[in-house]
Design a protein around this motif. Structure first.
Motif, PDB file in Angstrom:
ATOM      1  N   HIS A 126      48.612  38.961  37.757  1.00 32.75           N
ATOM      2  CA  HIS A 126      48.612  38.653  36.327  1.00 32.75           C
ATOM      3  C   HIS A 126      48.059  37.246  36.101  1.00 32.75           C
ATOM      4  N   HIS A 127      47.301  37.073  35.013  1.00 31.11           N
ATOM      5  CA  HIS A 127      46.622  35.794  34.802  1.00 31.11           C
ATOM      6  C   HIS A 127      47.608  34.627  34.701  1.00 31.11           C
ATOM      7  N   GLU A 128      48.841  34.879  34.279  1.00 31.40           N
ATOM      8  CA  GLU A 128      49.809  33.796  34.171  1.00 31.40           C
ATOM      9  C   GLU A 128      50.370  33.372  35.532  1.00 31.40           C
ATOM     10  N   LEU A 129      50.126  34.173  36.561  1.00 35.19           N
ATOM     11  CA  LEU A 129      50.670  33.888  37.891  1.00 35.19           C
ATOM     12  C   LEU A 129      49.600  33.505  38.901  1.00 35.19           C
ATOM     13  N   GLN A 130      48.336  33.505  38.493  1.00 35.59           N
ATOM     14  CA  GLN A 130      47.253  33.281  39.451  1.00 35.59           C
ATOM     15  C   GLN A 130      47.315  31.903  40.091  1.00 35.59           C
ATOM     16  N   ASP A 131      47.606  30.876  39.312  1.00 30.84           N
ATOM     17  CA  ASP A 131      47.656  29.531  39.880  1.00 30.84           C
ATOM     18  C   ASP A 131      48.746  29.424  40.937  1.00 30.84           C
ATOM     19  N   GLU A 132      49.927  29.968  40.637  1.00 32.06           N
ATOM     20  CA  GLU A 132      51.021  29.876  41.596  1.00 32.06           C
ATOM     21  C   GLU A 132      50.733  30.708  42.843  1.00 32.06           C
ATOM     22  N   LEU A 133      50.155  31.893  42.656  1.00 31.91           N
ATOM     23  CA  LEU A 133      49.811  32.711  43.818  1.00 31.91           C
ATOM     24  C   LEU A 133      48.846  31.961  44.724  1.00 31.91           C
ATOM     25  N   GLU A 134      47.898  31.281  44.129  1.00 29.91           N
ATOM     26  CA  GLU A 134      46.919  30.516  44.905  1.00 29.91           C
ATOM     27  C   GLU A 134      47.591  29.377  45.661  1.00 29.91           C
ATOM     28  N   ARG A 135      48.548  28.714  45.036  1.00 26.75           N
ATOM     29  CA  ARG A 135      49.262  27.621  45.716  1.00 26.75           C
ATOM     30  C   ARG A 135      50.138  28.151  46.854  1.00 26.75           C
ATOM     31  N   ARG A 136      50.772  29.302  46.632  1.00 28.07           N
ATOM     32  CA  ARG A 136      51.685  29.836  47.634  1.00 28.07           C
ATOM     33  C   ARG A 136      50.950  30.389  48.849  1.00 28.07           C
ATOM     34  N   TYR A 137      49.742  30.882  48.638  1.00 26.73           N
ATOM     35  CA  TYR A 137      49.001  31.517  49.744  1.00 26.73           C
ATOM     36  C   TYR A 137      47.596  30.921  49.808  1.00 26.73           C
ATOM     37  N   PRO A 138      47.495  29.697  50.323  1.00 25.27           N
ATOM     38  CA  PRO A 138      46.202  28.999  50.322  1.00 25.27           C
ATOM     39  C   PRO A 138      45.147  29.665  51.190  1.00 25.27           C
ATOM     40  N   HIS A 139      45.537  30.561  52.081  1.00 26.03           N
ATOM     41  CA  HIS A 139      44.564  31.254  52.922  1.00 26.03           C
ATOM     42  C   HIS A 139      44.056  32.546  52.268  1.00 26.03           C
ATOM     43  N   ALA A 140      44.589  32.859  51.092  1.00 26.47           N
ATOM     44  CA  ALA A 140      44.099  34.005  50.326  1.00 26.47           C
ATOM     45  C   ALA A 140      43.034  33.539  49.340  1.00 26.47           C
ATOM     46  N   SER A 141      42.196  34.449  48.910  1.00 28.43           N
ATOM     47  CA  SER A 141      41.181  34.163  47.902  1.00 28.43           C
ATOM     48  C   SER A 141      41.573  34.888  46.615  1.00 28.43           C
ATOM     49  N   ASP A 145      41.218  36.874  36.651  1.00 31.84           N
ATOM     50  CA  ASP A 145      40.887  37.623  35.442  1.00 31.84           C
ATOM     51  C   ASP A 145      40.101  38.901  35.723  1.00 31.84           C
ATOM     52  N   VAL A 146      40.535  39.650  36.723  1.00 31.78           N
ATOM     53  CA  VAL A 146      39.995  40.981  36.971  1.00 31.78           C
ATOM     54  C   VAL A 146      41.155  41.962  36.969  1.00 31.78           C
ATOM     55  N   LEU A 147      40.832  43.234  36.888  1.00 32.07           N
ATOM     56  CA  LEU A 147      41.880  44.249  36.797  1.00 32.07           C
ATOM     57  C   LEU A 147      42.503  44.554  38.153  1.00 32.07           C
ATOM     58  N   TYR A 148      41.675  44.689  39.179  1.00 26.67           N
ATOM     59  CA  TYR A 148      42.212  44.941  40.509  1.00 26.67           C
ATOM     60  C   TYR A 148      41.184  44.551  41.558  1.00 26.67           C
ATOM     61  N   VAL A 149      41.682  44.325  42.767  1.00 28.92           N
ATOM     62  CA  VAL A 149      40.843  43.924  43.893  1.00 28.92           C
ATOM     63  C   VAL A 149      41.242  44.767  45.100  1.00 28.92           C
ATOM     64  N   VAL A 150      40.255  45.254  45.832  1.00 31.12           N
ATOM     65  CA  VAL A 150      40.491  46.042  47.042  1.00 31.12           C
ATOM     66  C   VAL A 150      39.894  45.289  48.221  1.00 31.12           C
ATOM     67  N   ASP A 151      40.701  45.031  49.239  1.00 33.11           N
ATOM     68  CA  ASP A 151      40.211  44.324  50.413  1.00 33.11           C
ATOM     69  C   ASP A 151      40.950  44.838  51.646  1.00 33.11           C
ATOM     70  N   ASP A 152      40.285  45.646  52.441  1.00 29.34           N
ATOM     71  CA  ASP A 152      40.814  46.110  53.726  1.00 29.34           C
ATOM     72  C   ASP A 152      42.185  46.769  53.563  1.00 29.34           C
ATOM     73  N   ARG A 153      42.251  47.758  52.685  1.00 28.74           N
ATOM     74  CA  ARG A 153      43.468  48.545  52.436  1.00 28.74           C
ATOM     75  C   ARG A 153      44.617  47.727  51.860  1.00 28.74           C
ATOM     76  N   VAL A 154      44.295  46.566  51.305  1.00 27.63           N
ATOM     77  CA  VAL A 154      45.255  45.784  50.520  1.00 27.63           C
ATOM     78  C   VAL A 154      44.716  45.759  49.094  1.00 27.63           C
ATOM     79  N   VAL A 155      45.451  46.384  48.194  1.00 30.35           N
ATOM     80  CA  VAL A 155      44.972  46.573  46.824  1.00 30.35           C
ATOM     81  C   VAL A 155      45.933  45.856  45.887  1.00 30.35           C
TER      82      VAL A 155
END
Length: 310
Positions: A126-141, A145-155
């Motif tokens: 959710h757009h309101e949680l993106q900043d915190e998610l990025e801080r919590r998991y700095p090794h994630a990209s 502001d997209v609906l969904y992302v698929v990356d190696d069976r992690v959706v």
């Protein structure tokens, strides 16, 4: 029989759960072979909306064909919320390592992060949680502001209703766009929103048909919206004759492929203009050579929007 296992976290949003659950329930009704399971660390799981839910307190053994989906919960912040045991996180991690798919809606992405499944992968929330998610998991990209992302069976998907889009995408991947369209019609929603779209009303209005050839042509046009696409190239890429492309596309959508591409361009340009881009810049960004064609199309019936004219 493929199992769709929903991992219920206390305080979950009902639509985060019920949207994807309805997609897979409708898929089961169509004979596509799904069994829905609801598991949690406690048998009684309160929802954010006050409805008490029942869950199986024992985590099942899974096979690679199964899907585990984590609905989001009420979460103005991620830290300290959605708490799960290490054993549950290991269960998620092991399922993915064995070839299974894991998915999340909204804040459910944080569970996947705690299981170590976001590291080195693209994801969203959710757009309101993106900043915190990025801080919590700095090794994630974190893709914003997209609906969904698929990356190696992690959706991962954005908030609330985007779980429906995620589930329809997964059904499309496994069973094709006709099956997804049939489910969407049953649910009285449009068939598809692409994961990278913010809001795609043109796409939604013209994706409710069940012609797979036209869906393929639309995929090509949407992916290459800014390119010059001749009818001959669309025919070659879709494996149809030029006459067949025009006939099928017009019958299914009510417009020609060129008009469809123009409508997509105008819609995207309207979005850019609404966020401060000049008409000239927006026209070039969506594939028009200059602003004259964009201005003409914006003034025509069928291309109009609520965006103030510039």
């Amino acid at each position: 029989m493929t199992r769709v296992v929903f991992l219920l976290v206390p305080g979950l949003h009902l639509l985060d759960l019920s949207g994807p659950a309805q997609v897979y329930s409708s898929a089961a009704d169509l004979g596509l072979g799904y069994e829905l399971r609801y598991v949690g660390e406690h048998a009684d799981v309160p929802s954010a909306q006050g409805v008490m839910l029942r869950a199986e307190p024992e985590l099942p053994s899974l096979c690679p064909a199964d899907l585990v989906l984590v609905p989001g919960w009420r979460s103005p912040r991620l830290a300290g919320t959605g708490v799960l045991t290490d054993a549950t996180l290991a269960w998620l991690r092991e399922h993915h390592a064995a070839g299974g798919t894991v998915a999340s809606v909204c804040s459910g992405a944080d569970v996947l992060g705690r299981a170590g499944l976001l590291d080195g992968r693209r994801c969203t929330t959710h757009h309101e949680l993106q900043d915190e998610l990025e801080r919590r998991y700095p090794h994630a990209s974190v893709v914003r502001d997209v609906l969904y992302v698929v990356d190696d069976r992690v959706v991962t998907s954005a908030g609330i209703a985007s779980g429906i889009d995620l589930a329809l995408h997964l059904v499309t991947t496994r069973h094709g766009p006709t099956a997804a369209a049939a489910i969407a019609r049953t649910m009285v929603v449009y068939a598809r929103r692409n994961g990278g779209e913010h809001q795609a009303s043109v796409l939604l209005r013209h994706r409710s048909h069940v012609n797979e050839a036209v869906h393929r042509i639309q995929d090509i046009i949407e992916t290459r919206m800014t390119d010059r696409l001749s009818l001959a190239e669309l025919a070659r890429l879709s494996g149809c004759s030029e006459r067949t492309v025009t006939r099928l596309f017009t019958r299914a959508t009510g417009m020609t492929p060129l008009r469809y591409q123009q409508a997509l361009r105008v819609e995207r340009a309207e979005h850019l203009i609404g966020h401060g881009t000049t008409v000239e810049s927006a026209a070039r960004m969506v594939g028009f050579e200059d602003a004259r064609m964009l201005r003409r199309l914006r003034s025509r019936p069928g291309y109009a929007s609520a965006t103030p004219r510039s």
